[in-house]
Design a protein around this motif. Structure first.
Motif, mmCIF file in Angstrom:
data_model
loop_
_atom_site.group_PDB
_atom_site.id
_atom_site.type_symbol
_atom_site.label_atom_id
_atom_site.label_comp_id
_atom_site.label_asym_id
_atom_site.label_seq_id
_atom_site.Cartn_x
_atom_site.Cartn_y
_atom_site.Cartn_z
ATOM 1 N N MET A 157 -12.110 14.227 -49.450
ATOM 2 C CA MET A 157 -11.080 14.877 -48.620
ATOM 3 C C MET A 157 -11.583 16.063 -47.796
ATOM 4 N N HIS A 158 -12.897 16.182 -47.684
ATOM 5 C CA HIS A 158 -13.437 17.200 -46.764
ATOM 6 C C HIS A 158 -14.801 16.721 -46.290
ATOM 7 N N VAL A 159 -14.817 16.052 -45.168
ATOM 8 C CA VAL A 159 -16.111 15.606 -44.626
ATOM 9 C C VAL A 159 -16.185 15.938 -43.131
ATOM 10 N N HIS A 160 -17.419 15.828 -42.632
ATOM 11 C CA HIS A 160 -17.670 15.935 -41.191
ATOM 12 C C HIS A 160 -18.494 14.719 -40.804
ATOM 13 N N ALA A 161 -17.791 13.634 -40.509
ATOM 14 C CA ALA A 161 -18.466 12.346 -40.308
ATOM 15 C C ALA A 161 -19.328 12.342 -39.052
ATOM 16 N N ILE B 242 -3.586 19.182 -39.973
ATOM 17 C CA ILE B 242 -4.305 20.099 -39.081
ATOM 18 C C ILE B 242 -5.180 21.019 -39.919
ATOM 19 N N LYS B 243 -6.302 21.409 -39.331
ATOM 20 C CA LYS B 243 -7.218 22.326 -40.008
ATOM 21 C C LYS B 243 -7.179 23.655 -39.283
ATOM 22 N N ILE B 244 -7.030 24.713 -40.075
ATOM 23 C CA ILE B 244 -7.026 26.073 -39.521
ATOM 24 C C ILE B 244 -8.186 26.831 -40.142
ATOM 25 N N THR C 235 -9.095 25.315 -48.501
ATOM 26 C CA THR C 235 -10.389 24.712 -48.794
ATOM 27 C C THR C 235 -11.475 25.771 -48.801
ATOM 28 N N HIS C 236 -12.430 25.609 -49.729
ATOM 29 C CA HIS C 236 -13.540 26.515 -50.060
ATOM 30 C C HIS C 236 -13.059 27.591 -51.043
ATOM 31 N N LEU C 237 -14.055 28.331 -51.547
ATOM 32 C CA LEU C 237 -13.802 29.429 -52.477
ATOM 33 C C LEU C 237 -14.421 30.681 -51.870
ATOM 34 N N THR D 206 -16.152 17.251 -50.371
ATOM 35 C CA THR D 206 -17.546 17.693 -50.544
ATOM 36 C C THR D 206 -18.070 18.576 -49.421
ATOM 37 N N ASP D 207 -17.476 18.479 -48.226
ATOM 38 C CA ASP D 207 -18.027 19.087 -47.009
ATOM 39 C C ASP D 207 -19.292 18.353 -46.564
ATOM 40 N N ALA D 208 -19.337 17.047 -46.801
ATOM 41 C CA ALA D 208 -20.476 16.240 -46.355
ATOM 42 C C ALA D 208 -20.674 16.442 -44.858
ATOM 43 N N GLY D 209 -21.951 16.490 -44.478
ATOM 44 C CA GLY D 209 -22.300 16.858 -43.111
ATOM 45 C C GLY D 209 -23.030 18.191 -43.127
ATOM 46 N N ASP D 210 -23.003 18.838 -44.319
ATOM 47 C CA ASP D 210 -23.730 20.089 -44.518
ATOM 48 C C ASP D 210 -24.921 19.847 -45.440
ATOM 49 N N LEU D 211 -25.846 20.804 -45.456
ATOM 50 C CA LEU D 211 -27.043 20.696 -46.292
ATOM 51 C C LEU D 211 -26.689 20.619 -47.779
HETATM 52 ZN ZN ZN Z 1 -16.204 21.729 -43.662
#
Ligand code: ZN
Length: 435
Positions: free
Chosen positions: A78-82, A184-186, A237-239, A338-343
């Motif tokens: 539920m958190h990716v950057h394809a 939407i993402k803010i 999203t994130h901490l 996961t935030d896939a698309g990041d290192l």
């Molecule tokens: Zn992200």
């Protein structure tokens, strides 16, 4: 012309629902009811039917004996950057269009994902292009990030939506809504730059809400979270990089917010630096080009960007697990992303790590599984994938995920929209491109 047209139709319908198959004798793991039951599943016309498998196969009906196996619903990240591909340290970089990412992730049992920042034309086009074709995971997308002038999002070299007044927020949300974003993402990130003022933040959230669109707020600090909570965030999203303050935790509970912690993004690069054996997971080796993994194996002398990411993880390492533990203990519903698309994060594979890191933070294995299945799908109003009459999205595992969450990595078969995925073909197009 006419012949081509009819032939095309036949091909499409054959492609859509090629399978009439009984999955026989597996233990079906249902995160909604927290039960494991031996149940035969009949996948026909893309849907699940429950019943008792016939004794013998026919020319039209396949029977797959799954005695000793487990079935879980298809996983959602539920958190990716394809559109970012899979980056690696140094010069390694796996570049792939979002449609290719949607194909690859099926190898890991990920049957859908939510993209939370991309150039909107590119990601909405990919969503339409792949929609309803079983050989692509289902793409859901938010499009751009709403941010303010010089705020986080404007620093990423991609088009985004900048709003500085309630009026601008209303106009821009309505404009985006015409493209039917799935949320939407803010962006609110005081670590990086200025953030939306409260009236603009509220107008962004309220305009979307009036149009029936939920919001997800990226935070950098717990002060960002406080603003988001007061303005009516659905999901954070994130901490933050410090321990979550008790007041913020209480507000999260009071406002019934959900949290996508992205522990993989926030901690995994450092885990890999300290324990290269993490790169030997068979599921990872099966789906990521060896050259890309070689970049991670050789990151003792990191390049500048990798060093910067490691520095952030070192700064937050004491607090990320503490905050997640408190969030889990407070009963705040967690959704896996996961935030896939990041290192340090890999499209498809990393959702399995995210569930493990959630269990490390005190969640039960049932809760971790729900975070990547039932809870994620409920947010998107998507059926679970294993219930009677539901669109069939499911994964066959060689081990019980409730005994050990790492068993979700033992993926043996994946069914998407009722069709068995050729997992080898899904990752056959893997290529590595230089940065
Ligand atoms: Zn992200």
């Amino acid at each position: 012309m006419k012949f081509t047209f009819i032939f095309g139709l036949i091909l499409i319908s054959a492609m859509a629902y090629a399978d009439d198959v009984w999955l026989k004798g597996a233990s079906v793991v249902d995160p909604l009811t927290k039960t494991i039951k031996k149940t035969d599943l009949h996948l026909v016309n893309g849907k699940v039917r429950r019943g008792t498998a016939p004794k013998a196969a026919t020319a039209k009906v396949r029977i797959i004996d799954l005695a000793g196996k487990w079935i879980i619903p298809g996983l959602y990240d539920m958190h990716v950057h394809a559109t970012f591909g899979n980056p690696g340290p140094g010069q390694s970089y796996q570049v792939a269009p979002p449609s290719e990412i949607a194909k690859i992730v099926l190898y890991a049992g990920v049957t859908g994902f939510l993209d939370l920042f991309a150039a909107e034309e590119e990601i909405f086009f990919a969503r339409e292009q792949t929609r309803k074709d079983p050989k692509y995971a289902d793409i859901y997308a938010a499009g751009p990030m709403f941010t303010c002038t010089k705020g986080h999002g404007t620093d990423l070299g991609r088009p985004t939506r900048v709003v500085n007044t309630p009026k601008e927020a209303e106009v821009q949300v309505r404009e985006l809504a015409a493209k039917k974003p799935d949320a939407i993402k803010i962006s609110m990130d005081r670590n990086i730059g200025p953030v939306l003022d409260m009236p603009t933040l509220k107008a962004t959230i309220e305009t979307a809400r009036k149009l029936g669109i939920k919001n997800i707020v990226h935070i950098g600090t717990w002060a960002d979270a406080d603003d988001a909570l007061r303005a009516g965030a659905d999901v954070i999203t994130h901490l933050g990089w410090t321990d979550v303050p008790d007041a913020t935790l209480a507000l999260m509970k009071e406002k019934k917010v959900m949290e996508i912690p992205t522990m993989t993004y926030q901690t995994e690069l450092l885990h890999i630096l300290e324990n290269r054996r993490l790169l030997n997971a068979p599921l990872l080796l099966g789906m990521i080009p060896a050259d890309l993994l070689a970049g991670y194996r050789g990151m003792d002398v990191p390049d500048r960007f990798t060093a910067h990411e490691l520095e952030i993880q070192i700064r937050g390492r004491a607090s990320f697990p503490v905050s997640l533990k408190k969030i889990v203990a407070a009963g705040i519903p967690v959704i896996s992303g996961t935030d896939a698309g990041d290192l340090g994060v890999f499209h498809g594979y990393s959702i399995h790590r995210e569930m493990s890191l959630l269990v490390d933070a005190g969640a039960t294995t049932w809760d971790a599984l729900a975070s990547a299945t039932s809870r994620a799908k409920a947010f998107l109003k998507r059926p679970l994938g294993i219930g009677e009459g539901e669109l069939a999205d499911l994964v066959v595992l060689g081990g019980n995920p409730i005994e050990d969450i790492a068993n979700t990595q033992l993926v043996e078969k994946v069914f998407h929209r009722g069709v068995e995925i050729d997992r080898g073909a899904a990752v056959a197009g893997l290529k590595l491109s230089a940065k």
